[in-house]
Write a protein that holds these residues in place. Structure first.
Motif, short mmCIF file in Angstrom:
data_model
loop_
_atom_site.label_atom_id
_atom_site.label_comp_id
_atom_site.label_asym_id
_atom_site.label_seq_id
_atom_site.Cartn_x
_atom_site.Cartn_y
_atom_site.Cartn_z
N THR A 20 -18.20 27.37 2.58
CA THR A 20 -18.16 26.61 1.33
C THR A 20 -17.25 27.30 0.32
O THR A 20 -16.55 26.64 -0.47
CB THR A 20 -19.57 26.45 0.76
OG1 THR A 20 -20.37 25.72 1.71
CG2 THR A 20 -19.56 25.67 -0.55
N ILE A 40 -15.97 24.48 10.05
CA ILE A 40 -15.89 23.72 8.80
C ILE A 40 -17.29 23.67 8.17
O ILE A 40 -18.29 23.80 8.86
CB ILE A 40 -15.33 22.31 9.03
CG1 ILE A 40 -16.16 21.54 10.08
CG2 ILE A 40 -13.87 22.38 9.47
CD1 ILE A 40 -15.70 20.09 10.30
N ARG A 100 -18.88 21.16 6.53
CA ARG A 100 -19.65 19.90 6.54
C ARG A 100 -18.95 18.87 7.42
O ARG A 100 -17.73 18.98 7.66
CB ARG A 100 -19.82 19.37 5.11
CG ARG A 100 -18.53 19.05 4.41
CD ARG A 100 -18.72 18.73 2.94
NE ARG A 100 -19.18 19.90 2.21
CZ ARG A 100 -18.34 20.82 1.71
NH1 ARG A 100 -17.03 20.69 1.86
NH2 ARG A 100 -18.81 21.86 1.07
N GLY A 123 -10.46 15.26 7.27
CA GLY A 123 -9.29 15.85 6.67
C GLY A 123 -8.45 16.64 7.66
O GLY A 123 -7.27 16.90 7.41
N GLY A 137 -13.37 27.42 2.59
CA GLY A 137 -12.79 26.30 3.31
C GLY A 137 -12.70 26.61 4.80
O GLY A 137 -13.20 27.65 5.26
N PRO A 138 -12.07 25.74 5.59
CA PRO A 138 -12.05 25.91 7.05
C PRO A 138 -11.50 27.27 7.47
O PRO A 138 -10.52 27.76 6.92
CB PRO A 138 -11.12 24.78 7.51
CG PRO A 138 -11.24 23.74 6.44
CD PRO A 138 -11.40 24.51 5.16
N GLN A 152 -18.04 15.92 6.77
CA GLN A 152 -17.00 15.15 6.10
C GLN A 152 -15.62 15.82 6.19
O GLN A 152 -14.60 15.14 6.13
CB GLN A 152 -17.38 14.95 4.62
CG GLN A 152 -18.56 14.02 4.40
CD GLN A 152 -19.91 14.67 4.66
OE1 GLN A 152 -19.99 15.86 4.95
NE2 GLN A 152 -20.97 13.87 4.55
N THR A 153 -15.59 17.14 6.36
CA THR A 153 -14.32 17.86 6.45
C THR A 153 -13.54 17.44 7.69
O THR A 153 -12.30 17.55 7.73
CB THR A 153 -14.58 19.38 6.49
OG1 THR A 153 -15.43 19.73 5.40
CG2 THR A 153 -13.29 20.17 6.38
#
Length: 239
Positions: free
Chosen positions: A134, A69, A71, A77, A137-138, A73-74
């Motif tokens: 970035t 991921i 960051r 989610g 995404g994942p 913060q991901t």
């Protein structure tokens, strides 16, 4: 057609990232450097892409890949019931060579294999990898090698094993080859699954309660483990 980009050249780096982004969007696999070894990566939310990744490695669904991921913060989610101590480790060691195993968000429509409801997450400490994440995404990522063979530490080593099963190779120079450290954060206590680039002592400086495998009250072993996601296959003692 398979294309390799020398990402030490700014123009090739830009072209390579753009091509890799298109490839991931088209459910194809790409090879990229991380801070540990080179990885073969695919869209984590595309069952077709993950199946292609596993087939490229010669691997079954019983060894689901970790997810990179972009960051910290991901994490919220993708994971649920994140242990406060796991959050401390993530904040201390991400980006870096630490993989954390969580309970996956049940609402996610992905298929990484036989995960038993868990997911292994990491933020790599590599500028090229983070730039691609970035954009995409994942991504589901496993070491860029055929299962049972040494992990690739250059793009060329990855190509020698994976060849045309990968659409894009991003060459970023040699990597250390040291495995990421894996910690199971799905239970009440955090358990070291595999020692790697971050030592148990370093982990315990942040969270003193991180335990070695085989200690009392060990987890039930339900978390997934990609045994060569960043080094030589090394099944954990308690799984």
């Amino acid at each position: 057609m398979t294309t390799s980009y020398d990402c030490s050249e700014p123009a090739q780096r830009a072209d390579g990232l753009a091509h890799a982004q298109r490839a991931v969007a088209a459910n194809q696999c790409v090879v990229l450097p991380t801070d540990t070894v080179y990885g073969i990566a695919a869209d984590a939310f595309s069952p077709q892409a993950v199946a292609t990744l596993l087939a490229s490695k010669g691997r079954g669904r019983n060894m689901p890949p970790p997810v990179l991921i972009p960051r910290v913060q991901t994490m919220d989610g993708l994971a649920t019931d994140v242990h406060p101590d796991a959050r401390k480790l993530a904040e201390a060691f991400w980006p870096g060579g630490l993989t954390l195993i969580f309970r996956a968000q049940p609402s996610l429509t992905w298929d990484l294999g036989e995960t038993l409801g868990t997911v292994a997450l990491r933020v790599p400490d590599d500028a090229l990898a983070l730039d691609l994440l970035t954009l995409t995404g994942p991504m589901a990522v496993s070491s860029a090698n055929r299962t049972g063979s040494p992990a690739a530490t250059t793009g060329a080593e990855a190509y020698a094993q994976l060849a045309d099963s990968v659409e894009v190779y991003l060459e970023g120079g040699p990597r250390s080859g040291t495995a990421s450290t894996i910690v199971d954060a799905t239970g009440e206590d955090l358990v070291l699954v595999r020692a790697g680039s971050i030592s148990l002592t370093q982990l315990q400086e942040v969270v003193p309660g991180v335990r070695e495998p085989g200690a009392p009250d060990d987890s039930d072993g339900s978390a997934p483990l990609d045994p060569d996601d960043a080094g030589t296959p090394q099944p954990p003692a308690h799984h």
